[in-house]
Motif scaffolding. Structure first.
Motif, short mmCIF file in Angstrom:
data_model
loop_
_atom_site.label_atom_id
_atom_site.label_comp_id
_atom_site.label_asym_id
_atom_site.label_seq_id
_atom_site.Cartn_x
_atom_site.Cartn_y
_atom_site.Cartn_z
N VAL A 1 10.99 -19.03 -3.22
CA VAL A 1 10.20 -18.14 -4.06
C VAL A 1 8.96 -17.72 -3.28
O VAL A 1 8.21 -18.58 -2.80
CB VAL A 1 9.80 -18.82 -5.38
CG1 VAL A 1 8.95 -17.88 -6.22
CG2 VAL A 1 11.04 -19.26 -6.14
N VAL A 2 8.76 -16.42 -3.16
CA VAL A 2 7.69 -15.89 -2.31
C VAL A 2 6.84 -14.91 -3.11
O VAL A 2 7.38 -14.06 -3.83
CB VAL A 2 8.27 -15.18 -1.07
CG1 VAL A 2 7.15 -14.64 -0.18
CG2 VAL A 2 9.17 -16.12 -0.28
N ILE A 3 5.53 -15.02 -2.97
CA ILE A 3 4.60 -14.03 -3.51
C ILE A 3 4.15 -13.15 -2.36
O ILE A 3 3.73 -13.64 -1.31
CB ILE A 3 3.37 -14.69 -4.15
CG1 ILE A 3 3.77 -15.55 -5.35
CG2 ILE A 3 2.35 -13.63 -4.57
CD1 ILE A 3 2.62 -16.40 -5.88
N VAL A 4 4.21 -11.84 -2.56
CA VAL A 4 3.65 -10.89 -1.59
C VAL A 4 2.60 -10.07 -2.32
O VAL A 4 2.91 -9.37 -3.28
CB VAL A 4 4.73 -9.96 -1.00
CG1 VAL A 4 4.11 -9.06 0.07
CG2 VAL A 4 5.88 -10.77 -0.40
N THR A 5 1.35 -10.17 -1.88
CA THR A 5 0.28 -9.40 -2.52
C THR A 5 0.15 -8.04 -1.82
O THR A 5 0.54 -7.89 -0.67
CB THR A 5 -1.06 -10.14 -2.47
OG1 THR A 5 -1.57 -10.16 -1.13
CG2 THR A 5 -0.92 -11.57 -2.98
N GLY A 6 -0.38 -7.09 -2.56
CA GLY A 6 -0.49 -5.75 -1.99
C GLY A 6 0.87 -5.17 -1.66
O GLY A 6 1.03 -4.42 -0.69
N ALA A 7 1.88 -5.50 -2.46
CA ALA A 7 3.27 -5.18 -2.12
C ALA A 7 3.75 -3.88 -2.75
O ALA A 7 4.95 -3.60 -2.74
CB ALA A 7 4.18 -6.33 -2.54
N ASN B 1 3.27 -8.42 -6.10
CA ASN B 1 1.93 -8.27 -6.67
C ASN B 1 1.26 -7.02 -6.14
O ASN B 1 1.22 -6.80 -4.92
CB ASN B 1 1.07 -9.49 -6.35
CG ASN B 1 -0.40 -9.24 -6.64
OD1 ASN B 1 -1.16 -8.93 -5.72
ND2 ASN B 1 -0.81 -9.34 -7.89
N ASP B 2 0.74 -6.21 -7.01
CA ASP B 2 -0.06 -5.05 -6.60
C ASP B 2 -0.89 -4.61 -7.79
O ASP B 2 -0.37 -4.45 -8.90
CB ASP B 2 0.83 -3.91 -6.12
CG ASP B 2 0.05 -2.90 -5.29
OD1 ASP B 2 0.18 -2.91 -4.05
OD2 ASP B 2 -0.71 -2.11 -5.89
N LEU B 3 -2.17 -4.43 -7.54
CA LEU B 3 -3.08 -4.04 -8.62
C LEU B 3 -2.89 -2.58 -9.00
O LEU B 3 -3.32 -2.14 -10.07
CB LEU B 3 -4.53 -4.29 -8.16
CG LEU B 3 -5.63 -4.26 -9.20
CD1 LEU B 3 -5.35 -5.25 -10.32
CD2 LEU B 3 -6.97 -4.58 -8.54
N GLY B 4 -2.26 -1.80 -8.11
CA GLY B 4 -2.02 -0.40 -8.41
C GLY B 4 -3.25 0.47 -8.28
O GLY B 4 -3.52 1.32 -9.12
N VAL B 5 -4.00 0.25 -7.17
CA VAL B 5 -5.21 1.03 -6.95
C VAL B 5 -5.12 1.74 -5.61
O VAL B 5 -4.30 1.42 -4.77
CB VAL B 5 -6.47 0.14 -6.98
CG1 VAL B 5 -6.63 -0.51 -8.34
CG2 VAL B 5 -6.43 -0.91 -5.87
N SER B 6 -6.00 2.72 -5.43
CA SER B 6 -6.09 3.43 -4.17
C SER B 6 -6.76 2.54 -3.12
O SER B 6 -7.23 1.45 -3.42
CB SER B 6 -6.90 4.71 -4.34
OG SER B 6 -8.27 4.39 -4.61
N LEU B 7 -6.82 3.04 -1.89
CA LEU B 7 -7.47 2.28 -0.83
C LEU B 7 -8.92 1.98 -1.13
O LEU B 7 -9.48 0.99 -0.66
CB LEU B 7 -7.39 3.05 0.49
CG LEU B 7 -6.09 2.89 1.30
CD1 LEU B 7 -6.17 3.72 2.56
CD2 LEU B 7 -5.82 1.44 1.61
N THR B 8 -9.57 2.85 -1.90
CA THR B 8 -10.97 2.63 -2.22
C THR B 8 -11.16 1.88 -3.53
O THR B 8 -12.28 1.68 -3.98
CB THR B 8 -11.73 3.98 -2.28
OG1 THR B 8 -11.05 4.86 -3.18
CG2 THR B 8 -11.80 4.60 -0.90
N GLY B 9 -10.05 1.46 -4.16
CA GLY B 9 -10.14 0.57 -5.32
C GLY B 9 -10.00 1.22 -6.67
O GLY B 9 -10.08 0.54 -7.68
#
Length: 310
Positions: A13-19, A41-49
């Motif tokens: 089981v692997v977590i990848v953030t910013g995926a 995992n991804d917050l769903g934001v642009s490069l500037t947040g």
């Protein structure tokens, strides 16, 4: 997604953030192709947040499932202690355990240093460095109980070598190197390993780096799109999470095009001894003439990597 499946990560089981895109997405897809159950995992934001539209994590999960893999989406932030712990608990509650974390989440706030504000500095450090700490620390308890685990952190040549207008990003990425090295030592007794990758791949982060005219930048980026792709980074990340890499820890790797390489790490390269000790004056007389040829020049990544990626 390539439907050819392998078993390098079977039952893991692997977590990848910013995926949700770029390198993180490519890593998540390859993890699943190699048999892992993946928390995307991804917050769903642009490069500037700033918050963007539809969940990119859900889109990646759909792609993995369509190819026969197992995955679940997660939209929590790595930048906060509590939410990072919820990401790890999501993996455990969904799939029963956690075997590896790939820390790939990141944002940018590029600015020439004399214009860089404290908010811009903290925002980048919080996502990259604090995020890597939060995720690694949340997983560490489970790794210790299980007797093993793997951490892979994305560093950058912006810190390892140098970059203009990215002091916050470079500081965070060098901090990740120190964090990884310390984890590799502290957690070795529990069978936990920790390594870094400095990726060269066309992504939103590469595209945003300033320094060229729009025309020259587009020509440069089009070439990078063809020769340095995120999917060329993914195999190294997968390998470092696999049992095949059980003896590999505390290292800094690079991947660029079809190349992989190992970075050296800071060690003394020259010494000067004076029996009666040193004064500012004697240092001024002797240090620079003796060591000038050994000083590391103020180079950027493109100065060091003088050959084309193929």
């Amino acid at each position: 997604m390539d439907n050819t499946r392998n078993d390098l990560l079977a039952d893991k089981v692997v977590i990848v953030t910013g995926a949700g895109g770029g390198v993180g997405k490519a890593v998540a897809i390859e993890m699943a192709r190699q048999g892992a159950k993946v928390v995307v995992n991804d917050l769903g934001v642009s490069l500037t947040g700033e918050k963007e539209g539809d969940s990119p994590a859900e889109q990646v999960v759909a792609e993995i499932r369509a190819a026969g893999g197992q995955a679940v989406a997660d939209g929590e932030s790595v930048a906060e202690w509590a939410s990072a712990h919820r990401i790890v608990e999501r993996a455990v509650s969904t799939f029963g355990r956690i075997d590896a974390v790939v820390n790939s989440a990141g944002i940018l706030r590029d600015a020439i240093f004399h214009k860089l504000g404290p908010d811009e500095f903290e925002a980048v450090v919080r996502v990259h460095l604090f995020g890597a700490f939060h995720m690694s620390r949340a997983a560490a308890t489970h790794f210790r109980e299980q007797g093993g685990g793997a951490l892979v952190h994305m560093t950058s040549t912006a810190g390892l070598i140098g970059s203009i207008g990215q002091a916050n990003y470079a500081a965070a990425k060098m901090g990740i190197v120190g964090l990884s090295r310390s984890i590799s030592m502290d957690m070795a007794r529990f069978g936990v390993r920790s390594n870094c990758i400095a990726p060269h791949a066309f992504s939103r982060m590469i595209e945003s780096v300033p320094g060229l005219s729009p025309e020259d930048q587009e020509r440069y980026l089009e070439k990078r799109r063809q020769t340095t792709r995120p999917d060329q980074i993914a195999p190294l990340a997968v390998f470092l999470c696999a049992d095949a890499a059980k003896d590999v820890t505390g290292q800094i790797f690079g991947a660029r095009g079809n190349e992989v390489y190992l970075y050296n790490q800071p060690r003394p390269v020259r010494t000067l001894h004076r029996a009666e000790g040193w004064t500012p004056g004697t240092l001024a007389q002797q240090l620079v003439p003796a060591w000038r040829s050994s000083f590391t020049p103020a180079e950027r990544t493109r100065d060091v990597f003088g050959w084309e990626a193929i």
